[in-house]
Design an enzyme around this catalytic site. Structure first.
Site, PDB file in Angstrom:
ATOM      1  N   ASP A   1     -64.302 -11.791   0.607  1.00  0.00           N
ATOM      2  CA  ASP A   1     -63.374 -10.740   0.193  1.00  0.00           C
ATOM      3  C   ASP A   1     -62.024 -11.286  -0.233  1.00  0.00           C
ATOM      4  OD1 ASP A   1     -62.937 -11.466   2.922  1.00  0.00           O
ATOM      5  OD2 ASP A   1     -61.673  -9.694   3.161  1.00  0.00           O
TER       6      ASP A   1
ATOM      7  N   HIS B   1     -61.406  -9.205  12.468  1.00  0.00           N
ATOM      8  CA  HIS B   1     -62.147  -7.952  12.719  1.00  0.00           C
ATOM      9  C   HIS B   1     -61.735  -7.325  14.056  1.00  0.00           C
ATOM     10  CE1 HIS B   1     -65.244  -8.345   9.494  1.00  0.00           C
ATOM     11  NE2 HIS B   1     -64.837  -9.596   9.561  1.00  0.00           N
TER      12      HIS B   1
ATOM     13  N   TRP C   1     -57.599  -9.707   4.401  1.00  0.00           N
ATOM     14  CA  TRP C   1     -57.104  -8.335   4.238  1.00  0.00           C
ATOM     15  C   TRP C   1     -55.977  -8.010   5.237  1.00  0.00           C
ATOM     16  CZ3 TRP C   1     -56.439  -5.021   0.717  1.00  0.00           C
ATOM     17  CH2 TRP C   1     -56.302  -3.661   0.962  1.00  0.00           C
ATOM     18  N   ASN C   2     -56.117  -8.488   6.496  1.00  0.00           N
ATOM     19  CA  ASN C   2     -55.041  -8.217   7.466  1.00  0.00           C
ATOM     20  C   ASN C   2     -53.752  -8.901   7.026  1.00  0.00           C
ATOM     21  OD1 ASN C   2     -56.490  -6.806   9.797  1.00  0.00           O
ATOM     22  ND2 ASN C   2     -57.760  -8.606   9.478  1.00  0.00           N
TER      23      ASN C   2
ATOM     24  N   ASP D   1     -67.709  -1.756  13.852  1.00  0.00           N
ATOM     25  CA  ASP D   1     -67.385  -2.587  12.697  1.00  0.00           C
ATOM     26  C   ASP D   1     -68.646  -2.715  11.857  1.00  0.00           C
ATOM     27  OD1 ASP D   1     -67.170  -5.047  11.090  1.00  0.00           O
ATOM     28  OD2 ASP D   1     -65.349  -5.436  12.227  1.00  0.00           O
TER      29      ASP D   1
ATOM     30  N   THR E   1     -63.210  -3.111   7.978  1.00  0.00           N
ATOM     31  CA  THR E   1     -61.973  -3.894   8.135  1.00  0.00           C
ATOM     32  C   THR E   1     -61.624  -4.588   6.816  1.00  0.00           C
ATOM     33  OG1 THR E   1     -63.127  -5.901   8.818  1.00  0.00           O
ATOM     34  CG2 THR E   1     -62.511  -4.359  10.558  1.00  0.00           C
TER      35      THR E   1
ATOM     36  N   GLU F   1     -50.249  -7.112   6.192  1.00  0.00           N
ATOM     37  CA  GLU F   1     -49.068  -7.477   6.996  1.00  0.00           C
ATOM     38  C   GLU F   1     -47.954  -7.981   6.086  1.00  0.00           C
ATOM     39  OE1 GLU F   1     -50.795 -10.273   9.770  1.00  0.00           O
ATOM     40  OE2 GLU F   1     -52.082  -8.731  10.628  1.00  0.00           O
TER      41      GLU F   1
ATOM     42  N   GLN G   1     -47.958 -14.088  13.832  1.00  0.00           N
ATOM     43  CA  GLN G   1     -47.804 -13.866  12.373  1.00  0.00           C
ATOM     44  C   GLN G   1     -47.027 -12.603  11.998  1.00  0.00           C
ATOM     45  OE1 GLN G   1     -50.824 -15.074   9.514  1.00  0.00           O
ATOM     46  NE2 GLN G   1     -50.886 -12.990   8.718  1.00  0.00           N
TER      47      GLN G   1
HETATM   48  C1  UDX Z   1     -61.425 -12.649   7.431  1.00  0.00           C
HETATM   49  C2  UDX Z   1     -61.414 -11.966   6.038  1.00  0.00           C
HETATM   50  O1  UDX Z   1     -60.988 -12.802   5.025  1.00  0.00           O
HETATM   51  C3  UDX Z   1     -60.621 -10.693   6.099  1.00  0.00           C
HETATM   52  O2  UDX Z   1     -60.332 -10.157   4.850  1.00  0.00           O
HETATM   53  C4  UDX Z   1     -61.445  -9.771   6.926  1.00  0.00           C
HETATM   54  O3  UDX Z   1     -60.927  -8.484   6.935  1.00  0.00           O
HETATM   55  C5  UDX Z   1     -61.514 -10.379   8.335  1.00  0.00           C
HETATM   56  O4  UDX Z   1     -62.049 -11.706   8.309  1.00  0.00           O
HETATM   57  P1  UDX Z   1     -59.229 -13.866   8.560  1.00  0.00           P
HETATM   58  O5  UDX Z   1     -59.357 -15.263   8.139  1.00  0.00           O
HETATM   59  O6  UDX Z   1     -59.332 -13.573   9.981  1.00  0.00           O
HETATM   60  O7  UDX Z   1     -60.143 -12.840   7.821  1.00  0.00           O
HETATM   61  O8  UDX Z   1     -57.834 -13.355   7.923  1.00  0.00           O
HETATM   62  P2  UDX Z   1     -57.032 -12.019   8.072  1.00  0.00           P
HETATM   63  O9  UDX Z   1     -57.781 -10.798   7.697  1.00  0.00           O
HETATM   64  O10 UDX Z   1     -55.793 -12.254   7.326  1.00  0.00           O
HETATM   65  O11 UDX Z   1     -56.750 -11.932   9.632  1.00  0.00           O
HETATM   66  C6  UDX Z   1     -56.101 -12.939  10.332  1.00  0.00           C
HETATM   67  C7  UDX Z   1     -55.299 -12.320  11.442  1.00  0.00           C
HETATM   68  O12 UDX Z   1     -54.851 -13.383  12.281  1.00  0.00           O
HETATM   69  C8  UDX Z   1     -54.070 -11.583  10.950  1.00  0.00           C
HETATM   70  O13 UDX Z   1     -53.946 -10.350  11.625  1.00  0.00           O
HETATM   71  C9  UDX Z   1     -52.917 -12.507  11.286  1.00  0.00           C
HETATM   72  O14 UDX Z   1     -51.721 -11.840  11.655  1.00  0.00           O
HETATM   73  C10 UDX Z   1     -53.456 -13.271  12.477  1.00  0.00           C
HETATM   74  N1  UDX Z   1     -52.857 -14.619  12.568  1.00  0.00           N
HETATM   75  C11 UDX Z   1     -53.160 -15.579  11.646  1.00  0.00           C
HETATM   76  C12 UDX Z   1     -51.973 -14.875  13.592  1.00  0.00           C
HETATM   77  O15 UDX Z   1     -51.681 -14.001  14.418  1.00  0.00           O
HETATM   78  N2  UDX Z   1     -51.428 -16.121  13.678  1.00  0.00           N
HETATM   79  C13 UDX Z   1     -51.710 -17.112  12.805  1.00  0.00           C
HETATM   80  O16 UDX Z   1     -51.169 -18.211  12.964  1.00  0.00           O
HETATM   81  C14 UDX Z   1     -52.605 -16.834  11.741  1.00  0.00           C
END
Ligand code: UDX
Length: 475
Positions: A370, A19, A349-350, A109, A131, A354, A331
């Site tokens: 989600d 987020h 979602w991020n 948010d 988000t 990506e 990442q």
């Molecule tokens: C959760 C939900 O599943 C997501 O859909 C919501 O929008 C936010 O909370 P999360 O587990 O944080 O998400 O996953 P994601 O939305 O994919 O975000 C993770 C972020 O961490 C990404 O931007 C990714 O690039 C970053 N990341 C992850 C790193 O920079 N390094 C890592 O080793 C792993």
């Protein structure tokens, strides 16, 4: 050329990585469009100020110094919403005395729903940032009016379609499910995050072309302007790190030594936890597939273990140079690396945005909320991901081989290459995300600096009741 910044925008992020990242990215986008950016954040998971010297930061006393809120339970999220109210209000009152009408609006948010009450009392316009994907929000607002149509369900229904929610099945219900039903408290919380209160618009980290039908349905429901201006990480003019954990950049040198499109990147995001049994099945699935892999095992992500010590004895030695395990990776840089050929993901979602932005096909292993919806869209609608049907070493091995080596895997790759082109088109001048961004800037620029007096609200912002006053208003 020095930009004269006339208007300020206050951002209120939710303090979890998935987020915080899009909110800081949105801040950078707004800053590049001439706004001053003020970030009012919790002490917990405070952003690294030195990465954003152009922003003003204000830390809100969240009262979490003594409580562990590393997992966003309902109780923690309600407490956060309650604890921050007074701090945000006091800060805004002082700030408005100083900057007066230069405060254009607050962007919050939707998990930080307390902001609506504070802003309404102070007559400051608000805009909600979602988000999440539009598809996830759509699934929630479809279920809310008649939860009894969906729950409880029978075990035998798990693979049946969810009414009015194609392509979701009962097993993809995006809430906390106990005994085949969703507790009322979980529904109530999600209603609160879907309630935009008196906000005048919503911003989405998605693309109009990607989620047009969902966005249209949501707009009919919310009846305020929508600004889908994603993917934020590609719309940001100058990217700064948003990581809360230290990134292990040594994996990039390791990737440099690998063949193009050969490496599977494995990460389950910033919050999800798995048990040691799943860790071991995943380890053998990766080992037996004989494909190179880069695996993020985040500290605390294996229940009952600190980090990777639950791996089979001698695993890392046996894998040798073919695999690399890190605690946290850069990442976006990893996914953009030419050596990456696939992403074994929890479908956050991020991560999904990506991955598509770098044309990396996925293996989908969603865990909660989600992610279950995102995984279905990836595998059934966009067809740029392959579902991991069972968490078992032979199935994991076969699914990896399918993605990385088979004809079916090549088709998945072709589709994600096409999808990436759509993202590129959305971001170009005249593309939908660029156009929507321009409309958003125009919209914020002419917002009345003070809204008309609000109608009386049941549940004042000073209420010490732990239920959010927004929930009280709805009942
Ligand atoms: C959760 C939900 O599943 C997501 O859909 C919501 O929008 C936010 O909370 P999360 O587990 O944080 O998400 O996953 P994601 O939305 O994919 O975000 C993770 C972020 O961490 C990404 O931007 C990714 O690039 C970053 N990341 C992850 C790193 O920079 N390094 C890592 O080793 C792993």
């Amino acid at each position: 050329m020095k930009i004269e910044r006339k208007q300020s925008v206050v951002l209120v992020p939710c303090p979890y990585q998935g987020h915080l990242t899009p909110m800081l990215q949105l801040g950078s986008i707004l800053y590049s469009q001439g706004f001053s950016v003020i970030v009012a954040h919790t002490q917990y998971n405070a952003p690294n100020y030195s990465n954003y010297p152009q922003f003003v930061f204000h830390s809100m006393d969240d009262g979490f110094q003594v409580i562990d809120i590393s997992f966003p339970s309902l109780e923690n999220l309600y407490s956060m919403n309650e604890n921050c109210k007074v701090h945000l209000r006091d800060y805004l009152v002082t700030m408005m005395e100083e900057v007066g009408n230069e405060l254009a609006c607050i962007v919050y948010d939707n998990v930080m729903f307390f902001v609506d009450d504070v802003a309404t009392q102070l007559k400051v316009p608000t805009i909600v940032l979602s988000t999440f994907s539009a598809a996830f929000t759509h699934s929630m607002i479809t279920i809310f009016p008649q939860p009894e149509k969906y729950f409880p369900f029978e075990d035998s229904q798990l693979l049946d379609p969810l009414p009015d929610l194609h392509p979701l099945r009962y097993k993809d219900v995006p809430f906390f499910v106990i005994n085949n039903t969703v507790p009322e408290a979980a529904l109530e919380f999600h209603r609160a995050i879907c309630d935009i209160g008196s906000s005048v618009a919503t911003i989405w980290n998605t693309m109009q072309d990607l989620e047009s039908s969902m966005l249209l349905r949501l707009q009919e429901h919310y009846k305020v302007p929508f600004f889908p201006i994603g993917p934020f990480h590609k719309m940001v003019p100058l990217a700064s790190s948003t990581s809360l954990l230290e990134e292990d950049n040594s994996c990039i040198e390791w990737l440099d030594r690998q063949a193009p499109n050969s490496v599977l990147y494995v990460s389950l995001g910033s919050l999800a936890t798995i048990d040691d049994k799943e860790l071991i099945e995943t380890a053998w699935g990766l080992a037996n597939s004989e494909q190179p892999f880069l695996w993020v095992i985040r500290p605390g992500s294996i229940s009952g273990f600190q980090c990777a010590e639950a791996l089979p004895d001698g695993f890392e030695e046996m894998i040798g140079e073919r695999g690399r395990i890190v605690k946290w990776a850069p990442q976006k840089q990893v996914l953009a690396h030419p050596a990456i050929g696939g992403f074994y993901t929890h479908c956050g979602w991020n991560s999904m945005l990506e991955s598509i932005s770098e044309q990396v096909p996925m293996i989908c292993r969603p865990i909660i909320a989600d992610q279950l919806v995102n995984a279905r869209y990836l595998t059934q609608i966009y067809k740029v991901g392959i579902e991991l049907e069972v968490i078992e070493r032979t199935v994991i091995e076969k699914t990896i081989m399918k993605l990385m080596l088979s004809e079916e895997g090549k088709d998945v790759k072709k589709r994600v290459v096409d999808m990436k082109q759509n993202i590129v088109a959305a971001m170009q001048i005249g593309g939908t995300s660029q156009k929507n961004l321009k409309d958003l800037i125009d919209f914020i620029s002419v917002l009345p600096s003070r809204l008309p007096p609000p109608t009386p609200v049941v549940g004042a912002i000073m209420s010490s009741n732990h239920t959010s006053s927004k929930c009280i208003r709805e009942s």
